[in-house]
Design an enzyme around this catalytic site. Sequence first.
Site, short mmCIF file in Angstrom:
data_model
loop_
_atom_site.label_atom_id
_atom_site.label_comp_id
_atom_site.label_asym_id
_atom_site.label_seq_id
_atom_site.Cartn_x
_atom_site.Cartn_y
_atom_site.Cartn_z
N GLY A 1 0.87 -1.53 0.12
CA GLY A 1 0.25 0.44 -0.42
C GLY A 1 0.71 1.09 -0.01
N SER A 2 0.49 2.52 0.83
CA SER A 2 1.08 3.65 0.70
C SER A 2 2.00 3.79 1.29
CB SER A 2 0.22 4.07 1.91
OG SER A 2 -0.68 4.65 0.47
N THR A 3 2.27 2.41 2.25
CA THR A 3 4.38 3.07 2.49
C THR A 3 5.08 3.23 1.59
OG1 THR A 3 4.65 0.13 2.54
CG2 THR A 3 3.47 1.29 4.30
#
Length: 577
Positions: A291-293
């Site tokens: 995801g956004s990591t």
Amino acid sequence: MMQLDQALYPWRFRIVIAVLLAMVAGIAWRIVDLHIFDHDFLKAHGDARSVRHIPIPAHRGLITDRNGEPLAVSTPVVTLWGNPKELAAARERWPELAAALGQDARTLAQRLEQNAGREFMYLVRGLTPEQGEVVMAHRFPGVYSLEEFRRFYPAGEVTAHVVGLTDVDDRGREGVEKAFDHWLAGEPGQRQVLKDRRGQLIKDVGVARNAKPGKTLALSIDLRLQYLAHRELRNALTEFNAKAGSLVIVDVKSGEILAMVNQPTYNPNNKRSLEPAAMRNRAMIDVFEPGSTVKPFSIAAALGSGRWKPEDTVDTYPGSLRIGRYTIRDVSRGGVLTLTGILMKSSNVGISKIAFDIGAEPIHAVMQQVGFGQDTGLGFPGERVGNLPNHRNWKQAETATLAYGYGLSVTAVQLAQAYSVLGNGGARVPLSMVRLDAAPGATQVVDPQIARTLLGMLQAVVEEPGGGGARAKVPGYHVGGKSGTARKAAVGSKGYVEKAYRSFFAGVAPIGEPRLAAVVMIDEPGSGGYYGGLVAAPVFGKVMAGALRLMNIAPDNLPPLPEKQQAGALPATGGRG
């Protein structure tokens, strides 16, 4: 004719007598030869019928944490075995034997009858030396003892997934115990004894070969940090009613893994209650879409392309972007955002537009360089490398999903290594589960200035209003990080599981002089929310606060002292200037 027979008869007699005398002489000479000149022959054959070699078990090597705290030790135990053929002659003592062993008499009798044709069977294993002496004091015919070692794990479930365990024969079966079995396992010795035809010990001749103990292994794990991470991860799973979780802490300079915990866990000292699901080291074996990591690495690719600068802006209004039959959406309605703002708002639309501008190849290259889709080199049993797709022709949907963390799969350890690269000035060092005396050689994979710029952006995500990572703050320290939330992919079918999410937070601290990188993954939080900034960020903050203090890392975010206190704190310099 009579005279001829009488003439031949004495010769026959003399020949027979000569042959007999020769045989007697040969036998006499052989007796003399065996007793005087070749006496080793008789000794060797006698020994072959009476000398036996009893194995001397080797002491398995000690496993410690980086500070010398024991994580796995070997303790002496006694194994009792029996010769069913000899025990069959004393059936009347079977109930007494069962009582001494603490076993059911009927069950023991059935085992002895089933093995009646054999000369060896285990009666019980892993007794303490005292328990073994009590049983042997009864002098049951056909019952013998062996000295062995049993593995004990002082930290229990806290280090179970890292250290692993051994089987009943003291061979490594999970974790470090298996990965370093060749280092930890010693070489058994042999003791020479004399036994009679019934197998009874007559004489202990001595040690034929000494046992060589295994070598000590010092892990990179810091048991203090391990306990801290274990406690906070367990509390988070309880609070949010989550299914599972992982937490990894890495030293950004040396690549040493200082803590690695998973939930659920197990107690390696109690092998009867082991469950395969609980024994899995999820931090190394479970793969997930991050995801956004991974957005900071997409930003790194943009800055490295020369087409983008930190102050450049992207219009993300109205918070959605249509690509063919797919629609990319943001949580907020967006607006005009800088690159820092894209990370703070975690804008999928903004990072997708940047990816369309620079193309997927630079993003893929950065992700590969920081370790995604690559073997970590730890050699851990069952470790997976994840998947970093590489298409010949990147479609827009594939480019966008790569940029905001879908379509690829990583492990928690890989994600921690990637953030350690940012904390180490863009240099990548190999990960290690073993304590290192000197930092290994590093490979520069991200421009140092870009890495420093990204740390500033990640600090804004945590410390600036509206950054989404406020719950990861650590009093007294500047920290930076990025939260993430990803839907869980369905197993065995395409698509995603309905209302099932993973929550992440990955970060570095302290920003002024980075020392630690950490990743928190919470699997399927069931209550209280599921966003990474809400679920995983607080765990990061609590663990990092404790870790920085335990490691005596100087704070870099203390408020300045009032002027009066500063003046009062100055030492007096009287007399000579």
